[in-house]
Design a protein around this motif. Structure first.
Motif, PDB file in Angstrom:
ATOM      1  N   PHE A 376      32.149 -11.664  40.630  1.00  0.00           N
ATOM      2  CA  PHE A 376      31.565 -12.367  39.477  1.00  0.00           C
ATOM      3  C   PHE A 376      30.253 -12.843  39.546  1.00  0.00           C
ATOM      4  O   PHE A 376      29.922 -13.253  38.297  1.00  0.00           O
ATOM      5  CB  PHE A 376      32.486 -13.393  39.422  1.00  0.00           C
ATOM      6  N   ARG A 377      29.487 -12.751  40.387  1.00  0.00           N
ATOM      7  CA  ARG A 377      28.079 -13.034  40.352  1.00  0.00           C
ATOM      8  C   ARG A 377      27.212 -11.988  39.488  1.00  0.00           C
ATOM      9  O   ARG A 377      26.150 -12.401  38.988  1.00  0.00           O
ATOM     10  CB  ARG A 377      27.493 -13.075  41.819  1.00  0.00           C
ATOM     11  N   TYR A 378      27.745 -10.606  39.580  1.00  0.00           N
ATOM     12  CA  TYR A 378      27.090  -9.813  38.374  1.00  0.00           C
ATOM     13  C   TYR A 378      27.983  -9.828  37.141  1.00  0.00           C
ATOM     14  O   TYR A 378      29.206 -10.163  37.253  1.00  0.00           O
ATOM     15  CB  TYR A 378      27.401  -8.290  39.245  1.00  0.00           C
ATOM     16  N   GLY A 379      27.222  -9.958  36.077  1.00  0.00           N
ATOM     17  CA  GLY A 379      27.819 -10.271  34.955  1.00  0.00           C
ATOM     18  C   GLY A 379      29.102  -9.665  34.610  1.00  0.00           C
ATOM     19  O   GLY A 379      29.420  -8.328  34.901  1.00  0.00           O
ATOM     20  N   MET A 380      30.023 -10.543  34.007  1.00  0.00           N
ATOM     21  CA  MET A 380      31.429  -9.924  33.561  1.00  0.00           C
ATOM     22  C   MET A 380      31.648 -10.401  32.176  1.00  0.00           C
ATOM     23  O   MET A 380      31.562 -11.496  31.899  1.00  0.00           O
ATOM     24  CB  MET A 380      32.532 -10.562  34.691  1.00  0.00           C
ATOM     25  N   PRO A 381      32.097  -9.307  31.489  1.00  0.00           N
ATOM     26  CA  PRO A 381      32.551  -9.759  30.281  1.00  0.00           C
ATOM     27  C   PRO A 381      33.973 -10.585  30.013  1.00  0.00           C
ATOM     28  O   PRO A 381      34.716 -10.545  31.107  1.00  0.00           O
ATOM     29  CB  PRO A 381      32.775  -8.325  29.521  1.00  0.00           C
ATOM     30  N   PRO A 382      34.072 -11.208  28.958  1.00  0.00           N
ATOM     31  CA  PRO A 382      35.491 -11.624  28.948  1.00  0.00           C
ATOM     32  C   PRO A 382      36.442 -10.787  28.795  1.00  0.00           C
ATOM     33  O   PRO A 382      36.259  -9.745  28.351  1.00  0.00           O
ATOM     34  CB  PRO A 382      35.456 -12.383  27.352  1.00  0.00           C
ATOM     35  N   HIS A 383      37.440 -11.185  29.698  1.00  0.00           N
ATOM     36  CA  HIS A 383      38.602 -10.069  30.006  1.00  0.00           C
ATOM     37  C   HIS A 383      39.944 -10.596  30.042  1.00  0.00           C
ATOM     38  O   HIS A 383      40.076 -11.761  30.206  1.00  0.00           O
ATOM     39  CB  HIS A 383      38.095  -8.998  31.120  1.00  0.00           C
ATOM     40  N   GLY A 384      40.889  -9.766  30.057  1.00  0.00           N
ATOM     41  CA  GLY A 384      42.327 -10.158  30.442  1.00  0.00           C
ATOM     42  C   GLY A 384      43.147  -8.929  30.705  1.00  0.00           C
ATOM     43  O   GLY A 384      42.636  -7.690  30.530  1.00  0.00           O
ATOM     44  N   GLY A 385      44.426  -9.017  30.850  1.00  0.00           N
ATOM     45  CA  GLY A 385      45.117  -7.944  31.210  1.00  0.00           C
ATOM     46  C   GLY A 385      46.642  -8.276  31.574  1.00  0.00           C
ATOM     47  O   GLY A 385      47.104  -9.564  31.072  1.00  0.00           O
TER      48      GLY A 385
ATOM     49  N   ILE B  92      26.202 -12.968  26.821  1.00  0.00           N
ATOM     50  CA  ILE B  92      27.575 -13.330  27.033  1.00  0.00           C
ATOM     51  C   ILE B  92      27.858 -13.934  28.564  1.00  0.00           C
ATOM     52  O   ILE B  92      28.605 -15.022  28.292  1.00  0.00           O
ATOM     53  CB  ILE B  92      28.566 -11.983  26.599  1.00  0.00           C
ATOM     54  N   SER B  93      27.350 -13.460  29.330  1.00  0.00           N
ATOM     55  CA  SER B  93      27.604 -14.045  30.738  1.00  0.00           C
ATOM     56  C   SER B  93      26.889 -13.422  31.823  1.00  0.00           C
ATOM     57  O   SER B  93      26.372 -12.187  31.622  1.00  0.00           O
ATOM     58  CB  SER B  93      29.031 -13.780  30.937  1.00  0.00           C
ATOM     59  N   GLY B  94      26.577 -14.200  32.987  1.00  0.00           N
ATOM     60  CA  GLY B  94      26.008 -13.798  34.075  1.00  0.00           C
ATOM     61  C   GLY B  94      24.531 -13.159  33.733  1.00  0.00           C
ATOM     62  O   GLY B  94      23.892 -13.832  32.791  1.00  0.00           O
ATOM     63  N   ALA B  95      23.924 -12.376  34.553  1.00  0.00           N
ATOM     64  CA  ALA B  95      24.400 -12.513  36.121  1.00  0.00           C
ATOM     65  C   ALA B  95      23.716 -13.548  36.791  1.00  0.00           C
ATOM     66  O   ALA B  95      22.670 -14.034  36.634  1.00  0.00           O
ATOM     67  CB  ALA B  95      23.943 -10.911  36.388  1.00  0.00           C
ATOM     68  N   VAL B  96      24.468 -13.856  37.581  1.00  0.00           N
ATOM     69  CA  VAL B  96      24.216 -15.197  38.685  1.00  0.00           C
ATOM     70  C   VAL B  96      23.524 -14.568  39.777  1.00  0.00           C
ATOM     71  O   VAL B  96      22.702 -15.255  40.390  1.00  0.00           O
ATOM     72  CB  VAL B  96      25.399 -16.030  39.196  1.00  0.00           C
ATOM     73  N   ALA B  97      23.658 -13.447  40.336  1.00  0.00           N
ATOM     74  CA  ALA B  97      23.242 -12.953  41.519  1.00  0.00           C
ATOM     75  C   ALA B  97      21.759 -12.375  41.218  1.00  0.00           C
ATOM     76  O   ALA B  97      21.779 -11.443  40.719  1.00  0.00           O
ATOM     77  CB  ALA B  97      24.073 -11.707  42.296  1.00  0.00           C
ATOM     78  N   VAL B  98      20.813 -13.066  41.533  1.00  0.00           N
ATOM     79  CA  VAL B  98      19.456 -12.987  41.072  1.00  0.00           C
ATOM     80  C   VAL B  98      18.694 -13.166  42.304  1.00  0.00           C
ATOM     81  O   VAL B  98      18.819 -14.276  42.667  1.00  0.00           O
ATOM     82  CB  VAL B  98      18.893 -13.417  39.934  1.00  0.00           C
ATOM     83  N   PRO B  99      17.756 -12.379  42.929  1.00  0.00           N
ATOM     84  CA  PRO B  99      17.747 -10.661  42.617  1.00  0.00           C
ATOM     85  C   PRO B  99      19.138 -10.020  43.203  1.00  0.00           C
ATOM     86  O   PRO B  99      19.632 -10.677  44.024  1.00  0.00           O
ATOM     87  CB  PRO B  99      16.564 -10.299  43.513  1.00  0.00           C
ATOM     88  N   LEU B 100      19.478  -9.118  42.462  1.00  0.00           N
ATOM     89  CA  LEU B 100      20.403  -8.269  42.905  1.00  0.00           C
ATOM     90  C   LEU B 100      20.229  -7.588  44.230  1.00  0.00           C
ATOM     91  O   LEU B 100      19.068  -7.493  44.703  1.00  0.00           O
ATOM     92  CB  LEU B 100      20.497  -7.133  41.913  1.00  0.00           C
ATOM     93  N   PRO B 101      21.186  -7.403  45.011  1.00  0.00           N
ATOM     94  CA  PRO B 101      20.969  -6.946  46.484  1.00  0.00           C
ATOM     95  C   PRO B 101      20.557  -5.433  46.240  1.00  0.00           C
ATOM     96  O   PRO B 101      20.042  -5.089  47.342  1.00  0.00           O
ATOM     97  CB  PRO B 101      22.649  -6.767  46.786  1.00  0.00           C
ATOM     98  N   PHE B 102      20.748  -4.811  45.157  1.00  0.00           N
ATOM     99  CA  PHE B 102      19.963  -3.352  45.171  1.00  0.00           C
ATOM    100  C   PHE B 102      20.089  -3.106  43.574  1.00  0.00           C
ATOM    101  O   PHE B 102      20.550  -3.815  42.970  1.00  0.00           O
ATOM    102  CB  PHE B 102      20.618  -2.322  45.931  1.00  0.00           C
ATOM    103  N   GLU B 103      19.164  -2.310  43.080  1.00  0.00           N
ATOM    104  CA  GLU B 103      18.943  -2.091  41.627  1.00  0.00           C
ATOM    105  C   GLU B 103      20.038  -0.819  41.085  1.00  0.00           C
ATOM    106  O   GLU B 103      20.072   0.243  41.952  1.00  0.00           O
ATOM    107  CB  GLU B 103      17.488  -1.584  41.378  1.00  0.00           C
ATOM    108  N   VAL B 104      20.869  -0.917  40.277  1.00  0.00           N
ATOM    109  CA  VAL B 104      21.643  -0.152  39.623  1.00  0.00           C
ATOM    110  C   VAL B 104      21.203   0.934  38.880  1.00  0.00           C
ATOM    111  O   VAL B 104      21.563   1.961  38.461  1.00  0.00           O
ATOM    112  CB  VAL B 104      22.733  -1.014  38.986  1.00  0.00           C
ATOM    113  N   HIS B 105      19.957   0.639  38.092  1.00  0.00           N
ATOM    114  CA  HIS B 105      19.380   1.403  37.170  1.00  0.00           C
ATOM    115  C   HIS B 105      18.586   2.606  37.793  1.00  0.00           C
ATOM    116  O   HIS B 105      18.376   3.612  37.136  1.00  0.00           O
ATOM    117  CB  HIS B 105      18.617   0.568  36.306  1.00  0.00           C
TER     118      HIS B 105
END
Lengths: 418, 418
Positions: A376-385, B92-105
């Motif tokens: 959850f430290r990587y951004g997560m959108p509002p979600h449910g299930g 909308i939310s996050g990311a809290v993990a900064v810097p990221l452990p690796f780059e996704v792009h």
């Protein structure tokens, strides 16, 4: 010769065909004998008048596997309006168990549930047990189809987990290469993390509960139909998808099995927990709904809305798991729901927390949750299930009194074989 | 405003729309800034010239979840030929993990496999990892579709078993309400017994192997795609169904993901084990095929038959499990097969014993197998089946060097989290 199925016989009237299956029943009358052969599709009636063939089938006990070559003739009294005459019969194999522990050809299985479970490979051949498993297969297919059409992606998640995450209680412990690990009680955390990848995901898989309850509705392993979706407004978006999914499941059951299914309204009535207590005549400070309250709500929904289904929303936060999203206008309540069917809980779901800081506020020891919170430290959108217990769903749809009746090889407090 | 997906932008040219997703990448040039937003469907390019918005996105690290409302304009150089201009951006939310452990792009994930697995919830967002999981979902859907069309019925079988049935070795033991039980290494016995109910069955589910091997192809849990069918002549009927199933799987992968797939011949070349040894240049008394032999067979099939697939049949009985049916003409050999793809084993299967007495002849202690053999006392038809390891199948199709690359949250000798 190409084997044909019992349900295809009518298309072969006056032809000589070969069928194969199990000796379902023999009726040895004075002038004639009937051999009822069962295949996966249904029953075929074979008429035996030739003494040599009669002597042969007298030595073929029920459940023997046979191949029959014979001529198809019309007979309005026979299954599907046709029967087979002038047969030659070939024994393919078995049955070795003679007498059988119980008879499969009777309209209802008279054996006790314990005896049926001891001899599951035989009991499941009874049409009532086999049909329940076909209902389960159809419901599962309907679940998947409804979600695939709404761009959900199927996932497979770990059933062995490093921490007894969700509740800590009722979890099976195993020896994982010399250290303790646990069987997953749900794919909850994994499906939430996968919303970060695919936005919408689902899983069909086993979950495990070491519940020391010996009841008609508890299993130590059951099949969980799980879905989770991101970019929702709140739990009502989840309820809308669930409504479509349940409609897809019942439609698939009706189409594939012919079993009667309830009508699923396009919009299922929904009542907030506080209102539900009032409808059920319960004190306003009750923390949860008792079975009698759920039954009262079922009656209310049928009476007021003509619906066998009803959503109850807003359950008290204190009664829902820690990852539940509170109701923004009043955080005593939650953005969660139960779906009741004929006054019984069928599905549980809701909106989840999606912000890392919100999890930190409610999880006393984040480290104990392993890598879950980390995601959850990587951004997560509002979600449910939501999660549907397949066996309970099928039991309620078919009216089975015991969830074991609709499970192939159930696991419970006392049973780990066959 | 209704959110639309990146892949639908081109249909909304000149309109103002709202998208939502993750900040995939920011490119902050002197006169202009680009915000690349990733959603489940793909990427969108947002052009930022307004200083206030630029200052805002400078504070939105990669993987932040955002909502962008902007106008769609054509730009041949942008993803799908369109980009978004004059945006308003909402975090909308996050990311809290900064810097990221690796780059996704980045085009390829540079992090080591261990780092990727430690941060699986982030690594799986990389298109290469996500695509592999989409291939797995598509292959699974193709497997099911091919079997459903051939009247196979889906089953769910126990993952907790009372006896370490199939091999005894490499099995996980757990505490089952105070007594020992084991995680199922395959649904083998259950799917055979269910042939007695539905004739044709399949299951998609987890299997567990406590294999102490730390290799690129071993997992402690993997997804097994199992099928079993009755009333067969011999293993060749199973091979015919498997050929159609593999063709259905690759077709589904191509259709749903666009990933290039090999051609599956209508009839895959098949060689008997004895002949396979000769082709591979191995001594005639070799008991099994070594990896080099399998590679040689793969090259032979491509050269002689233009096929990337080849069946090897008739493996020595001594090398196959006890339930394997011998070759009637020479019981040193078996009615079993492996399907090789590009010189690597992809699927194992064969005809099984179906007579109770045949099992008694090969099982030293029938009691140790619990209720399994008992089921064969009720007549069972000749039957056989196969099992496809989903992760290995996907790894071979995508060319992944390590099966962990195509598994969401792998379990192995060292890893039980996240």
């Amino acid at each position: 010769m190409q084997r044909i199925l019992s349900t295809d016989l009518a298309a072969h009237e006056k032809q000589t065909v070969t069928i194969a299956g199990w000796v379902h029943r023999r009726r040895l009358l004075k002038a004639v004998a009937f051999l009822i052969v069962r295949d996966a599709a249904g029953l075929s009636q074979v008429v035996v008048t030739e003494p040599g063939v009669r002597a042969q089938i007298e030595e073929l006990p029920e459940e023997t596997v046979v191949e029959v070559t014979a001529t198809v003739v019309a007979n309005a009294a026979a299954p599907a309006g046709v029967e087979l005459v002038a047969p030659t019969v070939r024994r393919i194999s078995g049955a070795v168990a003679v007498p059988l522990p119980f008879e499969v050809h009777r309209p209802t299985l008279s054996a006790t549930m314990a005896t049926q479970l001891d001899h599951a490979a035989l009991a499941l051949r009874h049409p009532s047990r086999a049909t329940a498993l076909r209902v389960a297969a159809a419901a599962t297919a309907g679940f998947r189809d409804a979600l695939e059409r709404r761009r959900f992606v199927e996932i497979h998640t770990p059933k062995i987990v490093g921490t007894a995450t969700e509740s800590g209680a009722n979890v099976f412990e195993l020896d994982y290469f010399g250290r303790p690990a646990y069987l997953a009680q749900s794919p909850q955390f994994y499906k939430q993390l996968m919303v970060g990848v695919f936005e919408r995901v689902y899983e069909v898989g086993p979950v495990f509960r070491a519940e020391p309850h010996d009841t008609a509705r508890h299993l130590a392993q059951y099949t969980s139909l799980d879905a989770e979706l991101g970019f929702i407004g709140d739990h009502r978006d989840v309820m809308a998808v669930l409504t479509e999914v349940v409609a897809g499941m019942t439609a698939a059951v009706a189409e594939r099995t012919g079993v009667a299914v309830p009508a699923v309204p396009a919009e299922i009535p929904a009542v907030h927990f506080a209102e539900a207590l009032r409808i059920a005549g319960a004190p306003a400070d009750e923390p949860d709904l008792a079975p009698a309250h759920e039954r009262a709500l079922g009656e209310w929904a049928l009476r007021e809305h003509g619906s066998e289904f009803v959503f109850v929303t807003g359950y008290p936060m204190a009664k829902r798991p820690f990852y539940t999203h509170p109701q923004p206008s009043d955080p005593r309540w939650s953005n969660s729901f139960d779906l009741l069917f004929r006054g019984l809980e069928l599905v549980t779901g809701g909106q989840r927390l999606h912000r890392y800081e919100d999890y930190l506020a409610v999880v006393p020891d984040p480290g104990a949750l392993g890598g879950y919170l980390d995601g959850f430290r990587y951004g997560m959108p509002p979600h449910g299930g939501f999660a549907i217990g397949l066996e309970r769903f099928v039991a309620r749809l078919t009216g089975a009194a015991n969830v074991r009746e609709v499970t192939a090889f159930p696991r419970d407090l006392h049973r780990v074989v066959p």
